[in-house]
Design a protein around this motif. Structure first.
Motif, PDB file in Angstrom:
ATOM      1  N   ARG A 181       0.887  -1.167   0.040  1.00  0.00           N
ATOM      2  CA  ARG A 181       0.093  -0.001   0.144  1.00  0.00           C
ATOM      3  C   ARG A 181       0.960   1.341  -0.151  1.00  0.00           C
ATOM      4  O   ARG A 181       1.896   1.340   0.644  1.00  0.00           O
ATOM      5  CB  ARG A 181      -0.830  -0.009   1.409  1.00  0.00           C
ATOM      6  CG  ARG A 181      -1.587   1.344   1.458  1.00  0.00           C
ATOM      7  CD  ARG A 181      -1.929   1.605   2.953  1.00  0.00           C
ATOM      8  NE  ARG A 181      -2.694   3.011   2.988  1.00  0.00           N
ATOM      9  CZ  ARG A 181      -2.650   3.506   4.157  1.00  0.00           C
ATOM     10  NH1 ARG A 181      -2.220   2.842   5.428  1.00  0.00           N
ATOM     11  NH2 ARG A 181      -3.181   4.601   4.392  1.00  0.00           N
ATOM     12  N   VAL A 187      -1.093  -0.825  -4.502  1.00  0.00           N
ATOM     13  CA  VAL A 187      -2.505  -0.091  -4.244  1.00  0.00           C
ATOM     14  C   VAL A 187      -1.960   1.305  -3.867  1.00  0.00           C
ATOM     15  O   VAL A 187      -1.257   1.645  -2.877  1.00  0.00           O
ATOM     16  CB  VAL A 187      -3.458  -0.733  -3.293  1.00  0.00           C
ATOM     17  CG1 VAL A 187      -4.470   0.058  -2.960  1.00  0.00           C
ATOM     18  CG2 VAL A 187      -3.395  -2.388  -3.713  1.00  0.00           C
ATOM     19  N   THR A 223      -3.543   4.672  -2.350  1.00  0.00           N
ATOM     20  CA  THR A 223      -4.563   4.894  -1.589  1.00  0.00           C
ATOM     21  C   THR A 223      -5.360   6.053  -2.292  1.00  0.00           C
ATOM     22  O   THR A 223      -6.331   6.388  -2.458  1.00  0.00           O
ATOM     23  CB  THR A 223      -4.216   5.329  -0.239  1.00  0.00           C
ATOM     24  OG1 THR A 223      -3.970   4.051   0.322  1.00  0.00           O
ATOM     25  CG2 THR A 223      -5.571   5.825   0.597  1.00  0.00           C
ATOM     26  N   LEU A 225      -7.170   5.474  -5.541  1.00  0.00           N
ATOM     27  CA  LEU A 225      -8.201   4.909  -5.546  1.00  0.00           C
ATOM     28  C   LEU A 225      -9.306   5.874  -4.950  1.00  0.00           C
ATOM     29  O   LEU A 225     -10.286   5.753  -5.519  1.00  0.00           O
ATOM     30  CB  LEU A 225      -7.954   3.828  -4.616  1.00  0.00           C
ATOM     31  CG  LEU A 225      -7.533   2.322  -4.920  1.00  0.00           C
ATOM     32  CD1 LEU A 225      -7.259   1.504  -3.689  1.00  0.00           C
ATOM     33  CD2 LEU A 225      -8.351   1.791  -5.971  1.00  0.00           C
ATOM     34  N   THR A 249      -8.884   1.207   0.255  1.00  0.00           N
ATOM     35  CA  THR A 249      -7.735   0.373  -0.005  1.00  0.00           C
ATOM     36  C   THR A 249      -7.988  -0.854   0.510  1.00  0.00           C
ATOM     37  O   THR A 249      -7.408  -1.972  -0.019  1.00  0.00           O
ATOM     38  CB  THR A 249      -6.656   1.256   0.907  1.00  0.00           C
ATOM     39  OG1 THR A 249      -6.373   2.374   0.418  1.00  0.00           O
ATOM     40  CG2 THR A 249      -5.310   0.250   0.743  1.00  0.00           C
ATOM     41  N   GLU A 264      -9.782  -3.058  -1.755  1.00  0.00           N
ATOM     42  CA  GLU A 264      -9.220  -3.380  -3.086  1.00  0.00           C
ATOM     43  C   GLU A 264      -8.001  -4.652  -2.720  1.00  0.00           C
ATOM     44  O   GLU A 264      -7.890  -5.488  -3.636  1.00  0.00           O
ATOM     45  CB  GLU A 264      -8.247  -2.079  -3.514  1.00  0.00           C
ATOM     46  CG  GLU A 264      -7.485  -2.285  -4.659  1.00  0.00           C
ATOM     47  CD  GLU A 264      -8.218  -2.494  -6.112  1.00  0.00           C
ATOM     48  OE1 GLU A 264      -7.439  -2.715  -7.069  1.00  0.00           O
ATOM     49  OE2 GLU A 264      -9.484  -2.359  -6.052  1.00  0.00           O
ATOM     50  N   ILE A 265      -7.489  -4.603  -1.688  1.00  0.00           N
ATOM     51  CA  ILE A 265      -6.774  -5.659  -1.314  1.00  0.00           C
ATOM     52  C   ILE A 265      -7.270  -6.823  -0.642  1.00  0.00           C
ATOM     53  O   ILE A 265      -6.983  -8.167  -0.843  1.00  0.00           O
ATOM     54  CB  ILE A 265      -5.900  -5.229   0.066  1.00  0.00           C
ATOM     55  CG1 ILE A 265      -4.814  -4.094  -0.373  1.00  0.00           C
ATOM     56  CG2 ILE A 265      -5.051  -6.411   0.806  1.00  0.00           C
ATOM     57  CD1 ILE A 265      -4.292  -3.466   0.945  1.00  0.00           C
TER      58      ILE A 265
END
Length: 444
Positions: free
Chosen positions: A96, A119, A121, A124, A349, A352-353
């Motif tokens: 992240r 990812v 943050t 997103l 986040t 998404e993970i």
């Protein structure tokens, strides 16, 4: 799976809470108070230590891990965690970060830093805000099946044309499924007889055009398209929001009080009008006609400031307000007192993970109402109990709390009905109550 999570902030804790029932989860954090709280509040192994150190990773048994998630608030530390993991294990690593520049560097050299998936943050969050802005009354929006299926969660206003009508009366769309109605603390699986009431949140799944038509129909007739966008705050999130709107053909305005930051943003975003001023100055807002904006997005450096700006924007007549909220406990409060949509970067986040922790055939995950339910996309295998059976018959074997919302078959959208037969290799988009989620995933 054996999953190691480095960092027990809001992102790490939410991921751990989502995974603890179905996986062997280890959480590492350097704060002893956090570790003590995790030990008693979640069914995980909580270890105090520095996740960038090989010794700590060995203590977390990273050698046999299937997945390592680095989600501290320090971008560089997360990258180091993934690199250190690569020296010990073949685990899939997720990193992240907040800075988009790191994401772009990683994308330009896949596999760099020992990171398998990164990812961002802030990006997103910006993408979520843009998606929500395109649908009036939307509280949450997501896409499935490569864009063939759209999910929308909408709040029903007291003057909405569908308030007081049943789902059967409101459903005049060829490719739309009403999945659920959230009413206060209650979650009601939608049937034709379900009444839609003011202040309900309704979740629908279907083609983008049908979801858009539903969004247009549920608002009052005088509501306009989102054209004029004002972003308050030149934080990294604010910058990414402006950039996202720019890339989609808008000319947003951005208000930033710091002169150097305002100049920096103006140079980087040529299609954004940057204004150097205090966004709580009502005379300035009136002089710049901010009251005529269709959307104001508050992206300042504190939740309290974002609340103030959003309420002020609402008071002067702005059509719709979105506030970025860092504290997840504030989300419901902000929406209760008048903010139209509160977006939490950490929740985005975590969502998404989490999709990487599902079974191999799970393609996409969207969390609803702070993880009370999920919408998931699953590829149907030949041995799935759904394969080759009519939906009405097959779902009788499933627990309550599941709705098949859409089916993608070789690029075509199929709106599911009771007599629809699900085939192997179909991509099925399901609404699932979080209480029965693990059971449903095991079945399909």
């Amino acid at each position: 799976m054996h999953i190691v999570i480095i960092g027990a902030g809001e992102v790490g804790r939410e991921i751990a809470a989502n995974l603890q029932a179905a996986h062997d989860v280890v959480v590492v954090d350097s704060d002893p108070a956090v570790i003590e709280d995790l030990t008693y509040s979640q069914d995980v192994l909580a270890i105090r230590g520095d996740g960038t150190e090989i010794g700590t990773l060995r203590q977390a048994d990273v050698e046999r891990a299937d997945l390592v998630i680095a989600c501290t608030d320090d971008d560089e530390a997360n990258i180091v965690v993934c690199g250190a993991t690569r020296t010990l294990s073949d685990a899939f690593t997720i990193c992240r970060v907040r800075r988009r520049s790191l994401l772009e560097t990683w994308e330009g050299s896949q596999g760099a830093f020992g990171v398998d998936f990164m990812v961002c943050t802030d990006l997103l969050t910006a993408q979520t805000i843009y998606q929500i802005s395109g649908l009036p009354a939307a509280q949450d929006v997501d896409m499935f099946a490569g864009g063939l299926v759209r999910m929308g969660e909408f709040e029903i206003g007291p003057e909405s044309p569908v308030a007081g009508r049943t789902v059967e009366e409101a459903d005049r769309y060829d490719s739309l499924t009403f999945a659920v109605v959230f009413r206060g603390e209650d979650m009601i699986i939608a049937t034709g007889e379900t009444e839609i009431r003011a202040e309900d949140r309704v979740v629908v799944l279907g083609s983008p055009d049908s979801v858009r038509s539903f969004a247009d129909d549920i608002v009052t007739p005088d509501r306009d398209e989102t054209e004029e966008v004002v972003i308050v705050g030149g934080s990294e999130v604010g910058f990414q929001v402006a950039r996202e709107f720019e890339e989609n053909g808008y000319r947003p305005r951005l208000i930033e009080q710091d002169r150097d930051r305002a100049r920096e943003i103006a140079e980087a975003l040529p299609r954004t009008v940057v204004m150097e001023n205090d966004a709580t100055d009502t005379e300035f807002l009136e002089r710049e006609h901010v009251d005529e904006a269709d959307l104001v997005v508050a992206t300042l450096d504190s939740d309290e400031k974002n609340l103030l700006v959003s309420l002020l924007a609402d008071r002067i007549g702005v059509e719709r307000t979105v506030a970025v909220i860092e504290n997840t406990e504030y989300v419901d409060l902000f929406e209760t007192v008048g903010v139209d949509v509160a977006v939490n970067p950490r929740e985005e986040t975590a969502e998404e993970i989490v999709r990487f922790t599902r079974a191999d055939h799970t393609e996409k995950v969207a969390m609803l109402e702070h993880d009370r339910a999920e919408v998931i996309e699953i590829e149907i295998s030949e041995d799935s109990p759904l394969a080759g059976r009519e939906i009405a018959d097959a779902t009788a074997d499933f627990p309550d709390g599941i709705v098949i919302g859409a089916i993608s078959r070789q690029g075509d959208l199929i709106t599911p009905r009771g007599e629809t037969v699900v085939r192997p290799d179909d991509h099925v988009v399901l609404f699932v109550d979080a209480v029965v989620l693990d059971d449903v995933i095991d079945l399909v």
